[in-house]
Motif scaffolding. Structure first.
Motif, short mmCIF file in Angstrom:
data_model
loop_
_atom_site.label_atom_id
_atom_site.label_comp_id
_atom_site.label_asym_id
_atom_site.label_seq_id
_atom_site.Cartn_x
_atom_site.Cartn_y
_atom_site.Cartn_z
N LYS A 1 14.43 42.76 -88.72
CA LYS A 1 13.25 43.53 -89.07
C LYS A 1 13.66 44.57 -90.11
N ASP B 1 12.37 47.61 -92.45
CA ASP B 1 11.25 48.54 -92.38
C ASP B 1 11.29 49.54 -93.53
N SER C 1 9.17 45.84 -96.67
CA SER C 1 9.24 45.53 -95.24
C SER C 1 9.20 44.02 -95.07
N GLU D 1 10.09 40.61 -92.04
CA GLU D 1 10.41 40.27 -90.67
C GLU D 1 10.66 38.78 -90.56
N GLY E 1 14.95 53.86 -95.30
CA GLY E 1 14.42 52.74 -94.55
C GLY E 1 15.38 52.24 -93.49
#
Lengths: 291, 257, 235, 323
Positions: free
Chosen positions: C3, C5, C21, C23, C56
């Motif tokens: 993940k 971010d 971002s 995932e 981040g």
């Protein structure tokens, strides 16, 4: 006469190869001219001298202790003077810190041992054997054998041991090596350590075979390592061997047939010639730059 | 006569044909673009034009004169100037000095004059300085001329690099990926600047990845693929061409060969 | 599983990634596409630790890994096959594969794995004692992929595996990538061959100028005109 | 504090700043000129004279290292060439000082030119190695070639220099002679640096490739910078010869080159006057530890490492090394 000169030349060449290997390896990885190399080697050799002459230690133990101390010193120099500069700094900066480190080691050694030539104890029996009608000292034969054994062993280590392979990979491509999970800083420290160990071994063998040691041999050692590495192609193991041999032989031939006071200037001339004619050395590869 | 002409230019590195038989012409006063995927040979092509590489085969003509294999600084002095894909502004000198270095060939002060007639040499310097400031005004950088180049924001450094190339008063300006790293606002400023340069009479040749930029600026576009000239045409034609789409987006069908 | 971010990354003054971002779940295969200079490679390098993000978070298997040294990230289970292959040219094919397994110490298993990849890529088996630098581009790419897999990663980052390869080799590479996915390895594929990449992936992210423009199911994006526009400019 | 080569020809500073600058320059000049009147102790004047020699050397080296970005560790050799040329010309061929000085500079320059030629082919670190090799060959040959150079004992009894009617004999005389040389060095270098040549040097330091794209013939300019810098080293050597009245190879060891490098770096590369501060700091530092003479190289070594690790742009300079 010639046979003797050649055997001594090969022996000196083997010692030079040993000293060059460590130097060349460091260059191969970091592209850094390690000016402190010769001073580390003379520090170790002097330490060995003290252990032998003053503490009368067992020869093998003394050599091992001195070599380990030299190795530690080399990795300490890397840690203090070079590591910080490795990231995105100009190469010249680390060259100058390397010089500074060299002076610090040299001067500290000088404070302890002075700058006189001292007589280094023999490690081997002072016998002679006769080869093809020439007298050859046993010391020279033993020295040659030890140097060759160490070099061969190291090459086998690089080729077949996991850590050795990792060293070769790091010297080719640092970022990709880190993607393989190879710890870069640790590997570099090990390389410096080994370079120091081999340097000290070379220094001890050299001093023992001439029964003499002095601080001024340090800078000479650096230059020899430079020149031999450049002749053979810097960063290459085979090149270090060839370069060391060429230098050892030519030096002895010049001393005997020309004059020993011109042996160093001629070494430098060889260096200049190689740098101008074939800067990549005999076995070296050209690195292609991209614009 | 074309301003610049290449004839069957060819360059390989080892086994890789970086530039393979490229012939093209650039006319006086044009803005020509060159596009192509990564590794298609665009940068190599520019390096061949400016003498950083020597071609293995072929010729480059500038105003009819054969400049193949000429040294880089000579090529600049006869009127071809360039910028670099990865910004190469002189970081530790002032903005103005950057331009003055760009005017190296235009300031006529031989070595003897500097020592023997220092006052006359100084006068020439002063004139050069004034001209240099005019170049900065073109890019609205004149009020920052005493600042160190490294202190400018990235977009302005890119403009400065172009200004510096312009300061040598070239007939042909080569821009190697001028948009790299720019944000959309900076790109608009750049597009406007390029049009200004053209209006002032300089021919511009641009290599660029950013399609929006190149399509809006270039009058004619050359597409390279794997070292070869794939096609050339105006932006509309290029965008509509199915071959170009295939180069950029790949093949949909499994292609056995 | 991975993940990312809101990361920002820059080289000196150039901002390359801008609030990205991303995932990916275990076993998924995802394409990351976008024109040259969009920041795809930088994104992969940030994940694998070669570049530190300025801001981040990157979490892998619930562990923060932003700013962690690349050699530790490999051990965590992410293998990165870099753009341009970067095989160790002076080492043999065999050594390259052994080094790929540097983080492992199960000698017998490593041997088995190497043999397995020689089966999958017979050409590598034939050339096992040749220096990798003597291989062709396609062979080097196979070696780079196999080397990455030697670490037994849970997530494989593939950067432009088809670049510079002849069309039949491109197909071969894509076939292999598909197989790897079937074996359950999660894959992030950065690819210039957009159509092919969208065909074999489940989802895709589209990048432009350091940002993720949008993402969605690959099968939807194939027909999406926005993709074409971001490559060829607005018409 | 941020200055660059171009801003040397500054002309838009305000009136009061100009007045202040003239005033400061005047005061400094008066202090330097009047120093022997205040300081009577010739020992201190002697130290000042060595500072003068190093100032000339470092200004020349700064052109090579600070402006053009070439790392030369052979500067002491050019210094030595100047020294030996003057010594030989004056002791054996009856030359008077001025022609010997000029020839020393020019010969050093010619050697610089020859050694500069490889810069076009060889990478930066290899070039550095070349200069080391050259410097060592010079020293070793000076040591070995006894009939010509007097070997390790050197050349002694160099005559007292005379310029027209000025017999230069006392420490103070040498002080003023040195100041004249420094003045000449400073003036000629200022003219050079403020011109397009100076900018070309800086461009090469900053980015060799970009410089060539600006139309600068980079190999030629590197040779130029290297030979001009060596010229001043020749002058300094000539001065040393007549000042010491003897010349020996041990004055031109690699350590000397290193010391000059570190003086330039400590002062800050790339400013005209910055090396002077390096010279003063380093001379005072080693002078302060004179009683501990054996620590001299240790101190220099530590300073080299520390300065480069923590402030590679030098104490007062701005031009950091760039790749």
């Amino acid at each position: 006469m010639l046979i003797e000169v050649l055997i001594v030349g090969v022996m000196v060449g083997a010692i030079y190869s040993l000293v060059t290997i460590g130097y060349s390896m460091v260059y191969g990885i970091l592209k850094l001219m390690n000016f402190a190399h010769g001073d580390v080697y003379i520090f170790g050799a002097l330490l060995c001298y003290t252990l032998l002459a003053q503490f009368h230690l067992n020869a093998i133990l003394a050599v091992v202790l001195a070599a380990v101390a030299g190795g530690l010193l080399a990795s300490l120099v890397e840690f203090i003077a070079y590591r910080r500069l490795r990231a995105a700094q100009h190469r010249m900066i680390s060259m100058i810190t390397a010089l500074g480190a060299a002076y610090v080691i040299q001067n500290s050694s000088e404070l302890k041992w002075g700058n006189q030539v001292q007589s280094f104890p023999s490690l081997f029996p002072a016998d002679h054997i006769v080869i093809m009608g020439s007298q050859v000292s046993v010391t020279h034969i033993f020295t040659l054998i030890i140097a060759v054994v160490v070099i061969v062993a190291f090459n086998l280590f690089l080729k077949y041991h996991k850590a050795g392979k990792a060293i070769l990979c790091v010297s080719e491509d640092i970022p990709t090596s880190s993607l393989m999970g190879i710890p870069i800083n640790k590997t570099i420290s090990v390389v410096y350590f080994l370079g120091g160990v081999f340097g000290v071994l070379g220094g001890v063998l050299y001093s023992a075979s001439y029964n003499a040691i002095s601080i001024s041999m340090g800078f000479r050692g650096t230059i020899i390592a430079f020149t031999a590495a450049v002749i053979g192609g810097i960063g290459s193991m085979g090149g270090a061997l060839i370069g060391g041999m060429i230098l050892g032989l030519s030096e002895n031939l010049i001393s005997v047939y020309v004059s020993s006071s011109y042996k160093d200037p001629i070494t430098f001339l060889i260096l200049i010639g190689i740098l101008l004619i074939r800067p990549t050395g005999i076995l070296g590869r050209t690195e292609a730059g991209k614009v | 006569m074309a301003l610049l002409e290449t004839r069957q230019l060819l360059k390989h590195f080892g086994g890789i044909m970086a530039v393979n038989d490229i012939s093209l012409t650039i006319g006086e006063g044009e803005i020509v673009g060159m596009i192509g995927p990564n590794g298609s040979g665009k940068s190599t092509f520019v390096n061949l034009l400016t003498g950083l590489y020597t071609p293995d085969k072929g010729q480059t003509l500038f105003r009819g004169q054969d400049i193949t294999g000429m040294q880089t600084h000579r090529i600049t002095s006869i009127g071809i100037s360039r910028t670099f894909q990865n910004l190469r502004v002189f970081q530790n000198v002032s903005v103005l000095t950057n331009i003055l270095i760009g005017r190296h060939c235009q300031i006529d002060n031989p070595l003897w004059k500097i020592f023997l007639r220092p006052l006359a040499a100084r006068k020439t310097e002063k004139e050069g300085r004034e001209k240099a400031i005019n170049f900065l005004k073109l890019a609205n950088l004149a009020d920052r001329m005493d600042e160190m180049a490294k202190n400018l924001p990235y977009g302005e450094q890119r403009l400065l690099e172009i200004c510096r190339a312009l300061a040598s008063e070239p007939a042909l300006l080569l821009l190697d990926e001028p948009c790299a790293g720019m944000n959309p606002v900076e790109m608009d400023t750049l597009a406007e600047f390029v049009r200004k340069i053209k209006a002032a009479g300089t021919t511009v040749f641009i290599i660029e990845h950013n399609m929006r930029f190149i399509m809006s600026v270039a009058e004619r576009i050359i597409v390279l693929n794997m070292g070869k000239k794939f096609m050339e045409g105006n932006p509309k034609e290029i965008q509509a061409d199915s071959g170009v789409q295939r180069i950029y987006l790949g093949e949909e069908e499994e292609n056995p060969c | 599983m991975l993940k990312v971010d809101g990361i920002y990354t820059q080289y000196g003054k150039i901002k390359v990634l801008n609030n990205v971002s991303f995932e990916i779940s275990a076993g998924e295969i995802i394409a990351l596409i976008g024109a040259n200079g969009a920041g795809k490679s930088t994104f992969l390098k940030t994940v694998s630790g070669l570049i530190r993000p300025t801001q981040g978070r990157v979490t892998f298997m619930d562990r923060d890994i932003q700013g962690v040294a690349p050699e530790k990230i490999v051990s965590a289970g992410i293998a990165h096959v870099p753009e341009g292959r970067h095989v160790f040219a002076r080492q043999t094919v065999q050594t390259n594969l052994e080094i790929g397994a540097f983080i492992r110490s199960d000698a017998a298993e490593i041997k088995k794995d190497i043999e397995r990849y020689y089966d999958i890529f017979p050409i590598l088996g034939e050339r096992r004692n040749q220096p990798a630098g003597t291989l062709s581009g396609g062979e080097q790419q196979m070696l780079a992929i196999a080397r990455g897999l030697m670490a037994r990663p849970r997530l494989l980052l593939l950067d432009e595996p088809s670049m510079g390869l002849a069309p039949f080799l491109v197909n071969e590479i894509f076939r292999i990538v598909g197989q790897l996915h079937e074996q359950g390895i999660a894959i992030v594929l950065v690819e210039q061959n957009v159509k092919k990449a969208l065909k074999i992936t489940q989802r895709a992210y589209v990048m432009e100028l350091g940002q993720i423009l949008y993402h969605g199911k690959s099968s939807d994006l194939i027909e999406d005109d926005r993709v074409r526009k971001s490559y060829l400019g607005e018409t | 504090m941020e200055k660059d080569a171009g801003s040397l020809i500054q002309n838009n500073s305000s009136k009061s700043a100009v007045v202040r600058r003239i005033l400061i320059t005047g005061i400094c000049a008066a202090a330097i000129l009047g120093l022997p009147l205040v300081v009577q102790n010739t020992y201190y004047i002697g130290i000042a004279n060595f500072m003068i020699i190093y100032t000339i050397l470092c200004m020349g080296l700064n052109l090579i290292l600070g402006y053009t970005g070439l790392l030369s560790l052979g500067h002491a050799a050019f210094y030595g060439i100047g020294g030996y040329v003057t010594a030989i010309l004056m002791t054996r061929h009856g030359f008077s000082f001025l022609p010997a000085l000029l020839i020393s500079g020019i010969l050093a320059m010619i050697f610089g030119m020859i050694l500069g030629i490889p810069t076009r082919k060889v990478r930066g670190d290899y070039f550095c190695l070349l200069t080391i090799a050259f410097g060592e060959i010079f020293r070793l040959v000076a040591q070995a070639w006894i009939p010509f150079t007097g070997g390790a004992m050197g050349i002694v009894a160099i005559p007292i220099p005379k310029i027209f009617n000025w017999v230069i004999r006392s420490e103070v005389d040498f002080y003023y002679l040195g100041l004249i040389l420094v003045g000449f060095t400073w003036l000629s270098l200022t003219l050079l640096i403020g011109s397009r040549f100076g900018r070309a040097f800086v461009a090469i330091r900053e980015d060799d490739l970009a410089a060539s794209v600006m139309g600068i013939n980079t190999p030629m300019y590197k040779i130029l910078a290297f030979s001009i810098g060596s010229f001043y080293a020749g002058l300094a050597g000539s001065y040393l010869a007549v000042y010491q009245t003897t010349i020996t190879p041990s004055s031109f060891r690699l350590e000397e080159s290193c010391l000059m490098i570190i003086m330039v770096i400590v002062g800050g590369m790339g400013g005209m006057l910055a090396p002077i501060s390096g010279v003063i700091i380093m001379t005072l530092a080693t002078e302060a530890f004179r009683s501990l003479a054996e620590y001299r190289m240790l101190i220099i070594g530590v300073i080299m490492v520390v300065v480069l690790l923590f402030r590679p742009q030098g104490l007062f300079g701005t031009a950091a090394f760039k790749d």
